[in-house]
Each structure stands twice: as C-alpha cells, then as structure tokens.
Design an enzyme around this catalytic site. Structure first.
Site, mmCIF file in Angstrom:
data_model
loop_
_atom_site.group_PDB
_atom_site.id
_atom_site.type_symbol
_atom_site.label_atom_id
_atom_site.label_comp_id
_atom_site.label_asym_id
_atom_site.label_seq_id
_atom_site.Cartn_x
_atom_site.Cartn_y
_atom_site.Cartn_z
ATOM 1 N N HIS A 264 0.823 -1.221 0.000
ATOM 2 C CA HIS A 264 0.000 0.000 0.000
ATOM 3 C C HIS A 264 0.857 1.271 0.000
ATOM 4 C CE1 HIS A 264 -3.702 -2.152 0.376
ATOM 5 N NE2 HIS A 264 -3.446 -2.617 1.576
ATOM 6 N N ASP A 391 -4.386 -12.710 3.495
ATOM 7 C CA ASP A 391 -5.655 -12.270 4.075
ATOM 8 C C ASP A 391 -6.852 -12.628 3.202
ATOM 9 O OD1 ASP A 391 -4.634 -10.486 2.249
ATOM 10 O OD2 ASP A 391 -4.797 -8.729 3.530
#
Length: 546
Positions: A264, A391
C-alpha cells in the site's frame, strides 16, 4: 503524520480487557439466545444485533465487571469463562506462537497436531545442509522486525502485529523447514539511495521521523513506534538482497518473512499498515542485478495501490493483482479492471477485481489459468515476485474470503514455470495466525520442490468470478491479443452461465459508511469487536440475577 503521546485508553494486561454490563431490573433472571454469525455476516447484517428490548437499560446503574480475553489467533474478544474463541475456535491457551499452525487449536500450548510432519521435516534437514547454497531456498528474517508494534492498544490488538511473524516462524521451525532445509541470509538496512528508486523524499523522511516519537500514526490505522523505521528498512533490505541473490543464481528462490508489509505504500505516502514498498524495492534490486523484465503478482485480498502507483507507467514491470474490490467499496477502493496503466504503460497493469467476499480456490485458479499465466508467458519475465498477502485465506477476519493452503500452493507452483524458476515470495497481509502460518508453510514447501498436496483441475468458477474474468479479458485483450481466443472460448462455453442472475437472500444492509469507502480497514475490525461486546452483554443478562 500525526504524533500521539501515550493516552489513557483501554489498557490490556496479559490479553485481558473489561466489559461493563448493566441492567436496572432487579430480581429477574433473563433468558436469551446468541446468534452465531461469521464476520462477513456480521458486517452484512442489518445492524440491529440485539433482539431484546434494551430501552430501559441504563449504563450508569448496577455496573458489573466482566473479564474478557483476546484471541491470540484472530485478536477478537471473548468472555473470560470461554475456553475457545467463539469466532475462530482457537483454544484460550493455544500454543500457536510456539508451534504455529501445527499446534492443536483445541488444546493448550504444548499439544502438536501432527508429530509425523515434525519428524519428517527434521529428517530432511541433514541432507539439505550438504547442498550447495545456490540450490537452496533462501529465507529472510530478522527478529528486530518484531519491535514494530502499536504502543497504545485501542479497543483490541492491532491486526498487523508481531505475532504474525512469530506464528509463521514457529510453524517452519516445528516442521524442520527453517532453520533446517532453507538457508538464511543476513539482514541489513536498505539505503536511502535504494529507496529513492521507488519512493520520494516525502515517504523516506516521514518514516524516518517516526523514530523520534514514542508513538505516531501515518493514517488512523497505520501506526509507528520508535523502532518502526528500523524494521521497515530491514524488511526492505532483506527483500532487495533476496531479489539480488535469487536473480544472480546464489539462491534457488526466496521467501521474505518480513514486516511491516509494503504494497500500500506509494511514491509519497505510507498507508494501510505499510511504510516502505518491499515488492517495489525488490523489483528495483532485481533490475539493478540485470533483470530486464519483472513480474509482480499480488494475491493479497487488498489491492496494492502503492505498487500500482509506482509502476503504472513502466513497461519493464508487469503488475498483476487479484483482490476484493466490490465496485470500489473495499479497501483501498482502487484496482478496477479499467485501471490498466498509463503514460505508455498501458496493459502493464492487470487488475482482477472480485465483486464480492467469499472468493475461494476455484475462482483464483480459474483466473490464473485464463488471465495471469497467458499474459505472464507473453510478457516473459526474467524475475517473478509474489506479493503474498494471506488475508484472502479462509478464516481471515479482514479478508473474509476462502482461499486454502492448497490453493496458495497451486498458484505458487504455477508461477514457478516463469522466469526459469527465479521467484521471490514477499509476505504482505494476513491476520489469522493459523491461516497465515499454514498458507506460508504450504508456499515454502513448493519453493523447496515439494508437490502441492493436491492439484485442482477442471475448476468451475462462481458466476461472479466468471463475470470478473470475462470483464478483465475484454479490457486486457486490447493490449494482449493472445487473450482474444481465450475470451471467445469462454464466452461460447460459459456465456449463458455468466449472465444468469446470482440469487441473493433479501436482507437489509446498512449503508457503507464514508470512513470505509475512504479506506480505514482497521475500523471494520473495531466494529466487529464492539459487536462481540454487545453479544457478551446479552449473555451476561441471560445468566445473572441482578
């Protein structure tokens, strides 16, 4: 960057917190039922979780202190009387930090579920010690990365926590894989010059500034302490050196067991738990070592907006991401299929944006077969990087998807056919310790040359998954003509199936709040934790005489 001192919020001691329950009606025993829900169902439910009439409940009267504990596996809150987490089923005294996923989820710390696996792994360690280093899988790990942690716990432990690395390391050690069958590389801090190849001064300076603060935040969910900058430099340095070692032939392949994660982090900003972009640093290091073309495959459940920003105008790096998107309503909101690169880099950004949660092995393998591998083979990379967030794994409290260790192993196996096997796997997200450690171990076994436990063949995608694949093929066909026949074939074979309406249960959903659209994924975790507190109150009211 916001700098916060230590406050007077909720304190935690040995994983315990407190819930205060109150009722104003004395002398009456309550009865009620508890509705078991998955995390995804909690998020999707109307919002009226309490079936009882609490209009007469006064939080200022008759306080009762109820001790609670946080699950070491998923971090969510449970009543102290419970032995197992009522979300993930993990034992309160689980040994997952000592034995990883090989620890029994149903027993206390020293119980291991598969002794034979432990013995088998250790029996192979001796033969690995005699192998030449260039034939071994290299693993990058340094305990100083565990120093990166949130100083002041909020309502619950932060999902991006040091235990993530501890659980994976424990799994590998128990299985005799690392140390044992892999070789370690020495850690070093990345230099400013290396970071400047992918980041601006703004990113580098802001991360470095955090080392002067006891506690600081880049965004409301992206924390730092005085050691976080060091941990980020070590993570990036390990990724750079692994990339160089694998590309130059000094290691067969590699796994970067690092944190904080990185995908990110963009050119200027740290966000989404990420400080420096480890995958981008690794790609830069591989090119510095001689690689002309690099593939970055990102299977983290969240779109790697930082990696895309860094390379979206670059034809020498192909970025492919499979992620939950939901029309931009899932963090970070970027990564639509029509985001395909710009300024000469068109077609070198490939986004596969899932339209819902719950996506599992079949959809991922189907997308690999029809999008990822055809484009990757046409691109012909010299070096391959996996941004390996786990995830999207079954059981993850943030991703709410359904990929299994078998699915991750098969995707890894498929990618080993590229770039002459020169492959580096870099840890990104993943917040269920059992899921992340079992998935990472399955991936490393493939790197070691083991076959996946099973291979999915002739997979049938979900209707929503097929629609996503067709949408991506239609767009990317403009840049990769090899996709044309694949698109036509899928339309002829699956077209009627794809256009069928997906039946959904009719239920009200609360409006997705603005903070979620803006990308504060930790807030969902907070909301779910607060919901468990409401459920705890219901349980106490049904069992106590007040």
């Amino acid at each position: 960057m916001q700098v916060n001192g230590l406050g007077n919020g909720v304190t935690e001691n040995n994983g315990h917190d407190q819930v205060v329950v109150t009722d104003v009606t004395a002398g009456k025993k309550y009865s009620g039922t508890h509705e078991d829900m998955t995390l995804e169902e909690m998020y999707a439910k109307d919002g009226d979780f309490d079936d009882e009439d609490d209009s007469d409940w006064d939080p200022l009267e008759n306080h009762i202190t109820v001790p609670t504990w946080f699950c070491v596996n998923c971090t969510l809150v449970n009543l102290d009387g419970a032995i197992y987490c009522h979300i993930c089923g993990e034992h309160k005294e689980s040994g997952i930090l000592r034995h990883g996923f090989l620890a029994s989820s149903l027993h206390e710390a020293d119980s291991v579920t598969n002794k034979s696996l432990e013995r088998n792994g250790k029996s192979e360690a001796s033969c690995s010690q005699s192998m030449a280093p260039h034939k071994l899988t290299a693993v990058g790990f340094d305990e100083r990365m565990l120093l990166h942690s949130e100083v002041e716990m909020k309502s619950h432990p932060h999902p991006e926590r040091p235990d993530r690395l501890r659980a994976i390391a424990a799994s590998l050690a128990t299985a005799g894989i690392f140390p044992g069958r892999c070789r370690s590389i020495s850690a070093r801090e990345i230099t400013r010059e290396e970071l400047l190849r992918v980041h601006s001064d703004e990113n580098i300076n802001s991360v470095q500034l955090s080392s002067q603060c006891v506690a600081s935040y880049f965004t409301p969910d992206t924390y730092a302490n005085k050691d976080s900058a060091l941990a980020a430099r070590l993570a990036a340095g390990l990724c750079a050196d692994l990339a160089s070692a694998v590309y130059s032939g000094r290691a067969k392949n590699g796994f970067a067991l690092v944190r904080p994660p990185g995908h990110h982090a963009g050119v200027k900003h740290a966000m989404g738990f990420c400080l420096h972009n480890n995958a981008a640093v690794a790609a830069s290091a591989a090119q510095a070592a001689g690689a002309k073309k690099v593939l970055i495959l990102d299977w983290d459940v969240h779109h790697g907006n930082g990696t895309q920003e860094i390379y979206e105008q670059n034809k020498t790096v192909l970025y492919v991401s499979l992620h939950r998107h939901e029309g931009g309503n899932f963090y970070p909101g970027t990564g639509a299929a029509h985001e395909f690169g710009s300024m000469g880099g068109e077609g070198y950004c490939v986004n596969v944006p899932w339209s819902r949660g719950g996506v599992g092995d079949n959809d991922y393998i189907f997308a690999f077969e029809h999008i990822v591998l055809p484009i990757a083979r046409e691109f012909a990379p010299d070096f391959t990087i996996i941004s390996a967030g786990f995830d999207a794994a079954r059981g993850d409290p943030l991703g709410c998807c359904d990929v299994t260790p078998v699915g991750y192993a098969q995707m890894t196996k498929m990618l080993t056919s590229l770039s002459k096997g020169k492959l580096l796997v870099i840890l990104e997200g993943g917040y269920n310790l059992r899921s992340i450690s079992s998935s990472a171990t399955a991936v490393i076994k493939v790197l070691l040359g083991e076959k996946p436990e099973s291979m999915l063949e002739n997979v049938v995608p979900s209707k929503s998954g097929l629609r996503t694949v067709l949408d991506v093929l239609k767009i990317q066909n403009n840049f990769w003509p090899i996709l044309g026949p694949i698109f036509s074939d899928l339309q002829s074979r699956w077209g009627s199936y794809a256009i069928q309406e997906i039946k959904k249960k009719k239920k009200r959903r609360f409006v997705v709040p603005l903070w979620w659209k803006l990308g504060r994924k930790k807030f969902l975790h907070h909301t779910l934790s607060e919901q468990l507190r409401l459920n705890a109150r219901k349980r106490i009211k049904s069992s106590l005489w007040l």
